[in-house]
Design a protein around this motif. Structure first.
Motif, PDB file in Angstrom:
ATOM      1  N   ILE A  72      18.356  36.614  22.856  1.00  0.00           N
ATOM      2  CA  ILE A  72      18.406  36.499  24.308  1.00  0.00           C
ATOM      3  C   ILE A  72      19.742  37.012  24.799  1.00  0.00           C
ATOM      4  O   ILE A  72      20.796  36.720  24.223  1.00  0.00           O
ATOM      5  N   ALA A  73      19.687  37.840  25.833  1.00  0.00           N
ATOM      6  CA  ALA A  73      20.889  38.311  26.519  1.00  0.00           C
ATOM      7  C   ALA A  73      20.714  38.003  28.001  1.00  0.00           C
ATOM      8  O   ALA A  73      19.641  38.240  28.563  1.00  0.00           O
ATOM      9  N   LEU A  74      21.755  37.480  28.602  1.00  0.00           N
ATOM     10  CA  LEU A  74      21.663  37.023  29.986  1.00  0.00           C
ATOM     11  C   LEU A  74      22.933  37.398  30.749  1.00  0.00           C
ATOM     12  O   LEU A  74      24.037  37.206  30.255  1.00  0.00           O
ATOM     13  N   LYS A  75      22.736  37.942  31.927  1.00  0.00           N
ATOM     14  CA  LYS A  75      23.840  38.199  32.849  1.00  0.00           C
ATOM     15  C   LYS A  75      23.818  37.096  33.895  1.00  0.00           C
ATOM     16  O   LYS A  75      22.815  36.904  34.592  1.00  0.00           O
ATOM     17  N   MET A  76      24.901  36.340  33.991  1.00  0.00           N
ATOM     18  CA  MET A  76      24.930  35.178  34.873  1.00  0.00           C
ATOM     19  C   MET A  76      26.248  35.123  35.640  1.00  0.00           C
ATOM     20  O   MET A  76      27.209  35.829  35.296  1.00  0.00           O
ATOM     21  N   PHE A  77      26.273  34.292  36.669  1.00  0.00           N
ATOM     22  CA  PHE A  77      27.448  34.196  37.531  1.00  0.00           C
ATOM     23  C   PHE A  77      27.790  32.737  37.810  1.00  0.00           C
ATOM     24  O   PHE A  77      26.929  31.860  37.747  1.00  0.00           O
ATOM     25  N   ASP A  87      16.685  37.807  38.934  1.00  0.00           N
ATOM     26  CA  ASP A  87      17.486  37.616  37.720  1.00  0.00           C
ATOM     27  C   ASP A  87      16.607  37.627  36.478  1.00  0.00           C
ATOM     28  O   ASP A  87      16.949  38.226  35.456  1.00  0.00           O
ATOM     29  N   LEU A  88      15.469  36.958  36.556  1.00  0.00           N
ATOM     30  CA  LEU A  88      14.582  36.870  35.404  1.00  0.00           C
ATOM     31  C   LEU A  88      14.014  38.238  35.037  1.00  0.00           C
ATOM     32  O   LEU A  88      13.746  38.514  33.863  1.00  0.00           O
ATOM     33  N   LYS A  89      13.868  39.107  36.000  1.00  0.00           N
ATOM     34  CA  LYS A  89      13.321  40.439  35.736  1.00  0.00           C
ATOM     35  C   LYS A  89      14.387  41.436  35.295  1.00  0.00           C
ATOM     36  O   LYS A  89      14.119  42.303  34.456  1.00  0.00           O
TER      37      LYS A  89
END
Length: 498
Positions: A321-326, A282-284
């Motif tokens: 910051i942009a983040l794809k999360m679930f 996820d971090l990568k």
């Protein structure tokens, strides 16, 4: 008129910017609309040298210059303002503070209900409560005692746990109010009503019908004079950990059994505890960090972040910051939540976009219009639903249309600002819109892997000031998904300026 118990509001850091810009105007607005108790006092506390009158003159300077302010009402409000010079780090000076509070309460016939508001640097969040307790100012034998703390609630997971441990030595959770002004915004609360009060939305609010969800918290300004603070915080601590994760929790929570503080906050915590932990992959691949660079916008030269006052020239602090999360639960399994926040974007906007799935068999169009529900938190607060209808003329071609609601269109309605609403709630003892300890810890636990990741070498992408961020953020999306590019007005169109 709301019936509140008489009280004394003690503001630590009373000579600071927060008190003058936010707290006093909010309290005056509540007073002018007869929403405060019949007898109350506001006691400012700080190291700066003022007496009661010079303190009053300082605080109301901006209010007095407003042509819409009733000066007679403002003068009467000032009679409730007092000031105490003291060093909040000196435990022995709290004896004089206690005596001053008691003398004010006696003079104004106020019951010993006291609100302590910490409008101070976070370094004092542990010190002031300990000093209050040393003089019995936390004891509720003769009236309630409440403690309001501004964010940040810690600097990371470890410090957040340490802060709670310190606070709990002298105050109970019921006495502690962690204030997040985002949760006081009318449109944040309206997201719950929109869902749970309307049967046309709640049945669709799950992974079967929703494709993905976007949460955007964008600012068009740079960091201004906050370079010293911001370079130690970054976009992650400044916006994601507190504001936007709380917004996501309110979008994704289950319906509470009843509308009260415990039930509402229980459901918020359940969502936060279901956030899928961020792993190395996820971090990568699901995280993009950026920093704004110099650019020219409408003949104005915008400085890069590293050129801002108080920022080191080699800073690697993220302003984007942009983040794809679930969220790993029955309702949201497989639905990506895309979260982004940044400084120096094209416009100031905070909104949530629910992107519904496309129809499985598009009979009337090979490329049917997107179905979106846009919930705008700021500015131009409101809600917009986008869907497809038949285009006039022969055939069955479709075109997108929208139904919208704007709070500005409401007549004869009084909208409280975030601080007005939250201050009124804490005086009533209603903690519904305040962050609970377990929710704060859950947020820090989720973002801690990002904070650890930033300690080592990481990719930091530049983006020109005035743009929507690094192009690398587009790679977070799959299968035709993409960011919505909003404008300052709530409308469903390509980016515009109206």
């Amino acid at each position: 008129m709301l019936t509140l118990e008489n009280n004394c509001i003690v503001i630590f850091g009373a000579s600071g910017d927060l008190t003058q810009r936010m707290l006093i105007p909010a309290l005056y607005k509540l007073y002018s609309h007869q929403k405060l108790s019949s007898s109350f006092a506001i006691l400012g506390v700080s190291r700066s040298t003022y007496d009661d009158q010079s303190f009053r003159d300082k605080l109301i300077k901006d209010l007095a210059s407003d042509d819409n302010v009733d000066h007679e009402s403002l003068d009467k409000f000032c009679e409730h303002l007092f000031y105490q010079v003291m060093d909040p780090e000196n435990k022995y000076e709290y004896k004089a503070l206690k005596q001053r509070i008691q003398s004010i309460e006696t003079a104004l016939k106020i019951k010993s209900n006291t609100l302590f508001y910490l409008a101070t640097p976070p370094s004092l969040y542990s010190v002031i409560p300990q000093n209050l307790a040393a003089h019995g100012l936390n004891i509720e034998d003769d009236g309630w005692k409440r403690l309001v703390i501004e964010k940040p609630f810690g600097y990371d997971l470890e410090s957040a746990i340490a802060l709670d441990k310190s606070l709990y030595q002298d105050f109970t959770e019921d006495q502690i109010y962690r204030i997040d002004h985002y949760l006081g915004k009318e449109t944040v609360q309206n997201m719950l009503v929109l869902r749970f009060a309307n049967s046309i939305f709640e049945p669709l609010w799950n992974s079967k019908y929703i494709d993905y969800i976007e949460v955007t918290g964008a600012e068009d300004l740079g960091i201004g004079s906050r370079g010293g603070y911001y370079d130690n915080a970054g976009a992650m601590r400044d916006m994601i950990q507190n504001h936007l994760l709380q917004v996501i929790a309110m979008v994704a929570m289950e319906p509470p059994a009843v509308i009260n503080a415990d039930s509402m906050r229980d459901e918020v915590v359940k969502v936060l505890q279901c956030l899928k932990p961020l792993n190395e992959d996820d971090l990568k691949h699901n995280l993009v960090l950026g920093q704004y660079t110099k650019s020219h916008v409408r003949d104005e030269c915008l400085l890069s972040y590293r050129e801002e006052k108080g920022v080191p020239e080699d800073s690697r602090t993220e302003t984007y910051i942009a983040l794809k999360m679930f969220i790993k639960n029955w309702r949201w399994d497989g639905v990506p939540f895309y979260v982004r926040t940044a400084k120096r974007m094209p416009t100031r906007v905070t909104e949530v976009v629910i992107n519904f799935k496309k129809t499985p068999h598009p009979v009337f169009s090979a490329n049917p219009p997107d179905n979106k529900l846009i919930m705008r938190i700021q500015p131009d607060e409101g809600t917009l639903l986008s869907f497809g209808l038949k285009k006039p003329g022969a055939g069955f071609e479709t075109e997108p249309v929208a139904m919208d609601f704007h709070y500005s269109n409401l007549k004869n309605s009084e909208l409280l600002s975030a601080y007005e609403r939250l201050l009124l709630d804490v005086l009533k003892g209603d903690a519904t819109l305040f962050s609970r300890s377990d929710a704060v810890s859950a947020c820090w636990e989720f973002v801690q892997p990002i904070l650890d990741y930033k300690k080592n070498k990481f990719d930091l992408y530049g983006y020109a000031a005035g743009t929507w961020g690094p192009i690398e953020a587009e790679a977070l999306f799959k299968n035709g998904q993409t960011w919505r590019s909003p404008c300052k007005n709530l409308t469903d169109t390509d980016y515009c300026e109206l």
